[in-house]
Design an enzyme around this catalytic site. Structure first.
Site: not given
Ligand SMILES: *Cc1c(COP(=O)(O)O)cnc(C)c1O
Length: 337
Positions: A75-76
């Protein structure tokens, strides 16, 4: 090197606004709360990595790269912003993403930032559980070179000296806005992970002799892992700009709080989730479960503990991340039941 002479591409929506958080402040009775909207920097939703990428992409261009490689958690936000600017500038973009919370939740694995990475045309490489992300990155770099490409590797969070310059620029921007608004900010509070954002801000404030202090709420590392990285980066930035800044651990201008990480990086906390809810319902502003929710939980706790003077002007740096909310839907929904 003079900051204005460092090659930079301009694609961020700047300056980002500084807005009062009047309703949130009223719920406490002080200090004065403001938010710097770096969640609105523009790149496919924006966030703090966009300012760093203005310097990093200029460097990639100068080095005649044709491919960008970067890394992060699934989920960067950094990966998503890098994918967006790579698409816009015509670079192929390879990203190595790990599963920092070791989950098989399908929303986490496919929605939010990951969905956007795919949409933006990045080649997404999932890091197998038994492999280290850095090793995968080296392997990608070698393979791409072998196939005749010229890859440029952006480190995690874009946090090297060049990337951090984005927040030296931001410190200047904040000071100019402060002057215009006739507000002296006593504190800037922000989440800290790979440290480039805080390092750049701290260096930028130091180089202008501003009295504003920074307070980072750690979202990732504990003191023994973070401190050296952070101060090396601060020193690196100051040296690069030709003004050693002699900042070392314990300096009152740089404060780090490690009490809001919870069980670990990327794992939502109860306090973080209720901070997200509180800011959404008082200010209509979306925070995120990984960074800004935890930082806001820190700010709220510190206000409740009377850490600040009632007359202090406190600026919350909103570093973005709300795109990650969709990946965390199954962690968030129980909050509303
Ligand atoms: C990356 C990120 C941070 C942390 O910034 P660092 O420069 O890595 O310390 C904070 N907030 C959001 C939303 C981020 O994506």
């Amino acid at each position: 090197m003079n900051l204005d002479d460092v090659p930079r591409m301009k694609f961020a929506h700047l300056p980002t606004p500084i807005e009062p958080m009047t309703a949130l402040r009223e719920s406490f009775g002080g200090p004065n709360l403001f938010v710097k909207r770096d969640d609105c920097t523009g790149l496919a939703g924006g966030g703090n990595k966009t300012r760093k990428l203005e310097y990093l992409m200029a460097d990639a261009m100068a080095k005649k790269a044709d491919t960008i490689i970067t890394l992060g958690g699934i989920q960067s936000n950094h990966v998503r912003q890098t994918a967006a600017i790579s698409a816009k500038l015509g670079f192929q973009c390879h990203v190595a993403v790990s599963n920092p919370i070791n989950t098989d939740d399908q929303q986490y694995l496919t929605n939010g930032n990951v969905l956007l990475d795919h949409l933006l045309g990045a080649v997404v490489h999932r890091v197998p559980p038994e492999e280290e992300t850095d090793k995968l990155v080296s392997r990608l770099e070698e393979d791409l070179k072998a196939s005749g490409k010229n890859p440029y590797v952006i480190p995690i969070g874009g946090s090297n000296v060049l990337g951090s310059l984005g927040y030296v620029t931001c410190a200047r921007e904040i000071l100019a806005q402060a002057e215009e608004k006739k507000i002296d900010f006593d504190w800037i509070i922000l989440p800290i992970a790979s440290a480039g954002t805080l390092a750049g801000l701290a260096a930028g404030l130091r180089l202008t002799s501003a009295k504003t202090r920074v307070l980072g709420i750690s979202a990732w590392k504990l003191q023994d892992e973070l401190q050296d990285t952070l101060f090396e980066l601060v020193e690196g930035v100051c040296d690069y700009l030709g003004h050693p800044c002699d900042l070392s651990p314990g300096d009152p201008s740089i404060n780090i709080n490690y009490n809001f990480i919870g069980k670990g990086y990327g794992l939502p906390t109860k306090k973080g989730l209720s901070a997200i809810k509180r800011v959404a319902t008082t200010e209509g502003i979306l925070l995120d479960p990984v960074y800004t929710g935890k930082a806001m939980a820190g700010l709220i706790s510190l206000i409740e503990e009377n850490f600040f003077q009632p007359t202090d002007n406190v600026l919350f740096l909103h570093t973005g991340g709300s795109q990650g909310l969709y990946g965390y839907v199954n962690f968030l929904l129980p909050l509303f039941r």
